[in-house]
Design a protein around this motif. Structure first.
Motif: not given
Ligand code: HPA
Ligand code: ZN
Length: 326
Positions: A174-199
């Motif tokens: 959730s901390l990175f919502t805005e920067v991912y929106a910026m990336a999407a607006a540039e037409g960039l693909h989006r992936v993220a590490h999640a659920g490795e140690e976080g729930g």
């Protein structure tokens, strides 16, 4: 007899995590920098003792001080491509972490030019299709991530997407919502590490707030049956890294790894190496360690091609190679 492991894509690989101990020593010598030892065997011995993600990251980030010049980054990428060619990789979508290097005083341009000059020639030099994914270090926070994206945009043609890595717990998507929106607006693909140690809640946030197209790791998604159903129905690929999970103690032993269970659940699981110089081997070692039959290995390989950010014609061509391998 065909190769013991199938032709595959590798979708979860940190290029910095391919720095073999021999290269570490060569680069430290080149730049006159200290290391805990000059003996690759002694350096590697330290990798057996990680207790969690952070204990790895501490060693990893300290090692990366040896990467100083465009040439160093080019050499790092070429070393990985040599392994990729030998291990049946047809496509690699490779993470890189510029913040680590910029914080060591290296210009972002040297990082991107060094890596991209190797990856963009990889089809001709190594028979491997390769592309780069710019990663934000989540523990440096969202403002630093936005600053990185702005600094990287002049080099937009050299990367296809953004990712999120480093210390997971305490730094939710959730901390990175805005920067991912910026990336999407540039037409960039989006992936993220999640659920490795976080729930599993981290995976849900990555989907709902960052609108990721793949989840990196994601093994803790299994704790939430509704999330499992959603990942299956939406066919969200999970880039799982079995040996990494064992080395970082996310699972006790390879025999306990949940990957077979994830396949049974009908999830789009893929096999990847994460940081192969540290975690006991490259993608072929990860496939082999699972002890699965050839049909299941082929399913994993087909999944990997389905999950690539490439035109369908490329996926179909590589899937046919998997069919021939079985
Ligand atoms: N998780 C988070 N950050 C990382 C990893 C990982 O497995 N490898 C390199 N940076
Ligand atoms: Zn990773």
């Amino acid at each position: 007899m065909t190769a013991p492991t199938p032709p595959t894509a590798e979708l979860h690989l940190h290029i910095e995590g391919t720095i073999e101990a021999e290269l570490l020593v060569r680069l430290a010598d080149r730049h006159g920098l200290p290391l805990p030892s000059r003996d690759p065997a002694v350096l590697r011995e330290r990798y057996e003792h990680f207790t969690d993600l952070q204990s790895f990251l501490d060693v990893h980030y300290a090692n990366l001080a040896v990467l100083r010049t465009e040439e160093d980054f080019h050499e790092l990428a070429t070393g990985y491509l040599d392994h990729a060619r030998r291990t049946g990789i047809r496509r690699a979508e490779v993470f890189f972490d510029p913040q680590t290097h910029v914080n060591h005083g290296v210009p972002i341009e040297a990082v991107i030019r060094g890596l991209s000059s190797a990856f963009e020639a990889a089809e001709e030099t190594h028979g491997v299709s390769a592309a780069m994914i710019l990663c934000f270090l989540r523990d440096l926070g969202p403002e630093a991530a936005e600053e990185l994206l702005r600094a990287a945009l002049p080099f937009r043609e050299h990367f296809i997407g953004v990712g999120l890595d480093s210390t997971e717990v305490g730094y939710p998507p959730s901390l990175f919502t805005e920067v991912y929106a910026m990336a999407a607006a540039e037409g960039l693909h989006r992936v993220a590490h999640a659920g490795e140690e976080g729930g599993p809640d981290y995976v849900v946030e990555a989907l709902d707030l960052l609108h990721v197209e793949r989840v990196d790791h994601g093994i803790r998604a299994l704790e939430d049956p509704a999330l499992v159903a959603r990942l299956r129905e939406e066919r969200i690929p999970l880039t799982v890294c079995p040996l990494s999970n064992v080395f970082l103690r996310a699972v006790d032993a390879i025999a306990d790894h949940p990957l077979p269970l994830m396949l049974d659940e009908g999830l789009v699981v893929t096999v990847n190496s994460d940081d192969p110089a540290y975690f006991g081997g490259y993608v072929d070692a990860n496939y082999t360690a699972l002890g699965l039959d050839r049909d299941r290995l082929a399913l994993l390989a087909r999944n990997s091609f389905d999950a690539c950010f490439v035109p369908e014609a490329d996926r179909a061509r590589w899937r046919a190679e998997v069919d021939a391998w079985v």
